[in-house]
Scaffold this motif. Structure first.
Motif, PDB file in Angstrom:
ATOM      1  N   HIS A  18       0.694  -0.963   0.192  1.00 54.78           N
ATOM      2  CA  HIS A  18       0.178   0.115   0.193  1.00 54.78           C
ATOM      3  C   HIS A  18       1.155   1.484  -0.136  1.00 54.78           C
ATOM      4  N   LEU A  19       0.694   2.042  -0.958  1.00 61.42           N
ATOM      5  CA  LEU A  19       1.284   3.243  -1.143  1.00 61.42           C
ATOM      6  C   LEU A  19       0.155   4.596   0.012  1.00 61.42           C
ATOM      7  N   LEU A  20       1.043   4.959   1.062  1.00 59.60           N
ATOM      8  CA  LEU A  20       0.436   5.706   1.330  1.00 59.60           C
ATOM      9  C   LEU A  20       1.063   7.386   1.556  1.00 59.60           C
ATOM     10  N   VAL A  21       0.629   8.321   2.200  1.00 62.60           N
ATOM     11  CA  VAL A  21       0.941   9.648   2.226  1.00 62.60           C
ATOM     12  C   VAL A  21       0.884  10.520   3.344  1.00 62.60           C
ATOM     13  N   GLU A  22       1.088  10.851   4.049  1.00 63.93           N
ATOM     14  CA  GLU A  22       0.715  11.487   5.391  1.00 63.93           C
ATOM     15  C   GLU A  22       1.187  13.259   4.497  1.00 63.93           C
ATOM     16  N   LEU A  23      -0.272  14.104   5.211  1.00 68.71           N
ATOM     17  CA  LEU A  23       0.190  15.742   4.683  1.00 68.71           C
ATOM     18  C   LEU A  23      -0.134  16.222   6.613  1.00 68.71           C
ATOM     19  N   GLU A  24       0.825  17.510   6.012  1.00 67.53           N
ATOM     20  CA  GLU A  24       0.566  18.666   7.545  1.00 67.53           C
ATOM     21  C   GLU A  24      -0.809  18.946   6.976  1.00 67.53           C
ATOM     22  N   ASP A  25      -0.687  19.604   8.352  1.00 67.15           N
ATOM     23  CA  ASP A  25      -2.077  19.651   8.765  1.00 67.15           C
ATOM     24  C   ASP A  25      -2.067  21.432   8.603  1.00 67.15           C
ATOM     25  N   MET A  26      -2.585  21.976   7.769  1.00 71.23           N
ATOM     26  CA  MET A  26      -2.613  23.101   7.793  1.00 71.23           C
ATOM     27  C   MET A  26      -3.707  24.349   7.668  1.00 71.23           C
ATOM     28  N   GLY A  27      -4.895  23.624   8.304  1.00 71.88           N
ATOM     29  CA  GLY A  27      -6.390  23.853   8.117  1.00 71.88           C
ATOM     30  C   GLY A  27      -7.657  23.958   7.495  1.00 71.88           C
ATOM     31  N   PRO A  28      -8.435  24.124   8.329  1.00 77.19           N
ATOM     32  CA  PRO A  28      -9.534  23.744   6.570  1.00 77.19           C
ATOM     33  C   PRO A  28      -9.864  24.556   5.540  1.00 77.19           C
ATOM     34  N   ALA A  29      -9.234  25.281   5.581  1.00 77.67           N
ATOM     35  CA  ALA A  29      -8.891  26.301   3.508  1.00 77.67           C
ATOM     36  C   ALA A  29      -8.240  25.387   2.787  1.00 77.67           C
ATOM     37  N   PHE A  30      -7.640  24.596   3.728  1.00 77.89           N
ATOM     38  CA  PHE A  30      -6.539  23.747   2.387  1.00 77.89           C
ATOM     39  C   PHE A  30      -6.467  22.497   2.075  1.00 77.89           C
ATOM     40  N   GLN A  31      -6.838  22.173   0.653  1.00 81.14           N
ATOM     41  CA  GLN A  31      -6.962  21.660  -0.177  1.00 81.14           C
ATOM     42  C   GLN A  31      -5.472  20.746  -0.418  1.00 81.14           C
ATOM     43  N   PHE A  32      -4.767  19.930  -1.035  1.00 81.00           N
ATOM     44  CA  PHE A  32      -3.740  19.423  -1.528  1.00 81.00           C
ATOM     45  C   PHE A  32      -4.442  18.710  -2.625  1.00 81.00           C
ATOM     46  N   CYS A  33      -3.322  19.184  -3.760  1.00 79.39           N
ATOM     47  CA  CYS A  33      -3.387  17.926  -5.668  1.00 79.39           C
ATOM     48  C   CYS A  33      -2.062  17.397  -4.781  1.00 79.39           C
ATOM     49  N   VAL A  34      -1.826  15.848  -4.334  1.00 82.73           N
ATOM     50  CA  VAL A  34      -1.521  15.012  -5.140  1.00 82.73           C
ATOM     51  C   VAL A  34      -0.752  14.292  -6.532  1.00 82.73           C
ATOM     52  N   LEU A  35       0.152  14.180  -6.786  1.00 85.07           N
ATOM     53  CA  LEU A  35       0.776  13.314  -8.186  1.00 85.07           C
ATOM     54  C   LEU A  35       1.621  12.040  -7.119  1.00 85.07           C
ATOM     55  N   TYR A  36       0.906  10.914  -8.110  1.00 86.68           N
ATOM     56  CA  TYR A  36       2.520   9.811  -7.788  1.00 86.68           C
ATOM     57  C   TYR A  36       2.360   9.568  -9.305  1.00 86.68           C
ATOM     58  N   TRP A  37       3.330   8.434  -9.686  1.00 88.98           N
ATOM     59  CA  TRP A  37       3.547   8.017 -10.182  1.00 88.98           C
ATOM     60  C   TRP A  37       4.833   6.596 -10.010  1.00 88.98           C
ATOM     61  N   LYS A  38       4.784   5.423 -10.671  1.00 94.36           N
ATOM     62  CA  LYS A  38       5.581   4.433 -11.209  1.00 94.36           C
ATOM     63  C   LYS A  38       7.327   5.309 -12.197  1.00 94.36           C
ATOM     64  N   LYS A  39       8.335   5.074 -10.737  1.00 93.46           N
ATOM     65  CA  LYS A  39       9.899   5.943 -11.493  1.00 93.46           C
ATOM     66  C   LYS A  39      10.163   5.008 -12.830  1.00 93.46           C
ATOM     67  N   GLY A  40      10.599   6.567 -13.991  1.00 89.71           N
ATOM     68  CA  GLY A  40      10.759   6.142 -14.807  1.00 89.71           C
ATOM     69  C   GLY A  40       9.316   6.108 -15.892  1.00 89.71           C
ATOM     70  N   GLN A  41       8.348   6.783 -15.292  1.00 90.72           N
ATOM     71  CA  GLN A  41       7.103   6.586 -16.220  1.00 90.72           C
ATOM     72  C   GLN A  41       6.563   8.065 -16.181  1.00 90.72           C
ATOM     73  N   GLU A  42       5.910   8.575 -17.091  1.00 93.27           N
ATOM     74  CA  GLU A  42       5.560   9.472 -17.768  1.00 93.27           C
ATOM     75  C   GLU A  42       4.190   9.529 -17.118  1.00 93.27           C
ATOM     76  N   SER A  43       3.287   8.893 -17.210  1.00 88.06           N
ATOM     77  CA  SER A  43       2.420   8.160 -16.600  1.00 88.06           C
ATOM     78  C   SER A  43       1.790   8.725 -15.470  1.00 88.06           C
ATOM     79  N   ARG A  44       0.839   9.526 -15.019  1.00 89.05           N
ATOM     80  CA  ARG A  44       0.901  10.611 -13.427  1.00 89.05           C
ATOM     81  C   ARG A  44      -0.419  10.582 -13.429  1.00 89.05           C
ATOM     82  N   VAL A  45      -0.785   9.710 -11.888  1.00 86.71           N
ATOM     83  CA  VAL A  45      -2.638  10.074 -11.296  1.00 86.71           C
ATOM     84  C   VAL A  45      -2.722  10.719 -10.290  1.00 86.71           C
ATOM     85  N   LYS A  46      -3.571  11.900 -10.656  1.00 82.50           N
ATOM     86  CA  LYS A  46      -3.994  12.719  -9.878  1.00 82.50           C
ATOM     87  C   LYS A  46      -5.326  12.599  -8.162  1.00 82.50           C
TER      88      LYS A  46
END
Length: 302
Positions: free
Chosen positions: A124-152
């Motif tokens: 399982h690939l997990l990410v822990e993100l800093e709590d910056m408050g309720p006004a903030f959203q996060f856009c996370v990009l991840y991909w297999k190393k060496g490949q250009e395709s990314r999932v948002k």
């Protein structure tokens, strides 16, 4: 005759430091030897300028304070232009107002990428993100190393730190992650964080024993391949478990089940080899007990 108030100068170098929607008004201190100088801050928004006769509103938390900084975040509640001013006080003596040069709009706040930590929990690939408050959203990009395709993926944080499950990883594959903050109220995003990569911490025992087995999207060996490799007297004991995990692609084959399957495979092979040796021993004993072996001769026609 010079009025006594003229000796108390107005605060200078008034500016705003704004980062991640936190706004602080600062100014240079007014120094009077032997005296404690206090400061008061007021603000004026778009409504006060246009509909309330250019009135000013005091900031209660910054009234008669000795510090030279004021947190104005709660008062800057709209994305409009604000003006701010500061006055110095010593007892009954007051300076003129020192006013911020120009207007401040919270849209100019400096946004930073979130602090993050990526984790490989088995497959399982997990990410822990800093709590910056309720006004903030996060856009996370991840991909297999060496490949250009990314999932948002985009998530909204609450009052606690957020842990996001991104994907189920393939064994032996590196995955990379980066993230940026987004504030809907001002429709702005930060730069992306530095890329972080991690490799799946999966169990490679089955891949070592059976390299011909293909892995499903869930990251565990195909159930049909393992099932047919099992001896007949063992397969019925594990077929239910195999199909249970192979039919659910979001579930990773547990390490305990992997070890269990390996033990059954080894046990099945040992049972089969023991039976084969026993059969050979009995055949040798029958041949050596004096039994007659009929010899047949075949003559060819002349």
């Amino acid at each position: 005759c010079i009025h006594e108030d003229a000796l108390l100068s107005a605060p200078q170098n008034i500016s705003i430091i704004s980062t991640n929607m936190k706004h602080f008004l600062t100014w240079s201190p007014v120094t009077i030897q032997g005296e404690t100088v206090r400061y008061s801050v007021e603000f004026q928004g778009e409504y006060e300028r246009e509909y309330a006769n250019e009135s000013w509103i005091p900031i209660c938390e910054c009234s008669l304070i000795t510090a030279t900084v004021c947190n104005i975040t709660e008062d800057i509640s709209a994305t409009v232009s604000y003006n701010l001013r500061v006055r110095a006080d010593i007892g009954t003596r007051r300076s003129e107002w020192g006013t911020l040069k120009g207007f401040f709009n919270r849209i100019t706040t400096y946004l930073t990428p979130p602090l993050m930590k990526i984790i490989a929990d088995g497959y399982h690939l997990l990410v822990e993100l800093e709590d910056m408050g309720p006004a903030f959203q996060f856009c996370v990009l991840y991909w297999k190393k060496g490949q250009e395709s990314r999932v948002k993926k985009q998530i909204r944080t609450g009052s606690i730190s957020s842990t996001l499950h991104l994907d189920t990883m393939e064994a032996g594959t590196d995955y990379c992650v980066k993230a940026q903050t987004y504030v809907e109220a001002i429709n702005r995003s930060s730069n992306f964080s530095q890329m972080q990569c991690v490799r799946a911490q999966g169990n490679s025992q089955l891949s070592f024993l059976f390299p011909q087995c293909r892995h499903t999207q869930a990251g565990h060996p195909s159930s049909s391949a393992l099932f047919f490799l099992l001896p007949p007297n063992v397969s019925c004991l594990v077929c239910n478990k195999i199909f249970q995990y192979s039919c659910c692609p979001i579930v990773v084959l547990p390490d305990t089940l992997v070890i269990f399957l390996i033990c059954l495979l080894l046990l099945g092979g040992w049972v089969l080899s023991t039976r084969s040796l026993g059969s050979c021993g009995r055949q040798d004993r029958r041949n050596s007990s004096g039994g007659q072996v009929e010899e047949r001769q075949t003559s060819l026609p002349v």
